[in-house]
Write a protein that holds these residues in place. Structure first.
Motif: not given
Length: 248
Positions: A129-135
């Motif tokens: 989720h964090i990665l797909m939310s631009k970190n």
């Protein structure tokens, strides 16, 4: 200037304007998605005027085109459906966002099949989720996402236990997550921590997201693919890391 030259120039201008319009529509759609995810912890019902006022103010007649792209992104990446309600005459159009993920059998129904390292499943969901939310995500966004997949951080989970404590103590303490709290708003944000950056492959996580949500290939997600590629380069990876090492 001849008529033919003017015609060619006009065609080039129209083509350039068309490309710019597509790019702007894509960017606005991603902004709407981020707005919906961030507000998800507060409510999952949005009025047309709210979206126009906060994120689609410049698009006017392109509103439906933007929403169509938002619908695709929400479903492919986050497993959400966005549906129209109150679209009757005289009423403002509203959108309801709901979980579109397929039903997953409760592992407790087959305890022999429950993985021993179940915490890794939770870590993978959080980092995805964090990665797909631009970190970077807020606590509201993260907890809303977990709730959408059946993990309510306010309740004791039968498999994961006290999820909020696991996130804020275990993962932060072991540096799988970095956390900051804004002194004014008290809003908490999470990023990949130093341990996750060194031990967990962003490329593998991105491939997981693409496979689970049938969201194309990793290279189709430009920003996330760039982050994953940079991580591989910086860590000089020879093999994809798999150990998460969060056991107490």
């Amino acid at each position: 200037m001849s008529q033919r030259s003017r015609s060619r120039k006009s065609q080039r201008s129209l083509s350039q304007a068309s490309h710019e319009n597509v790019a702007n529509t894509e960017e606005t759609a991603h902004n709407v998605v981020r707005y919906i995810i961030l507000r998800g912890g507060e409510h999952m019902r949005f009025s047309q005027s709210e979206l126009r006022r906060n994120v689609i103010s410049k698009f006017g007649g392109k509103h439906e085109e933007v929403v169509a792209k938002v619908r695709v992104i929400l479903k492919k990446v986050y497993g959400y459906n966005i549906m129209v309600c109150d679209a009757t005459k005289g009423k403002e159009k509203h959108y309801i966002v709901s979980n579109a993920l397929p039903y997953i059998n409760d592992p407790m129904e087959n305890p022999d099949e429950t993985p021993k390292d179940i915490s890794k499943v939770l870590i993978l969901l959080i980092l995805s989720h964090i990665l797909m939310s631009k970190n970077e995500v807020t606590d509201v966004s993260l907890y809303s996402f977990l709730k959408s997949v059946g993990i309510d951080v306010e309740l004791q989970h039968p498999l994961f236990g006290n999820v909020k404590e696991f996130v804020n103590k275990t993962l932060v303490k072991k540096q799988f997550l970095s956390s900051e709290i804004d002194v004014t708003s008290r809003r908490q944000t999470f990023n990949w921590g130093p341990a996750a950056e060194k031990e967990i492959s962003k490329m593998a996580v991105l491939e997981f997201v693409c496979k689970i949500y049938k969201a194309g290939q990793p290279k189709n997600w430009g920003y996330q693919f760039q982050l994953a590629t940079e991580q591989e380069f910086e860590n000089d990876l020879e093999t994809q890391p798999v150990a998460m090492g969060t056991e107490e």
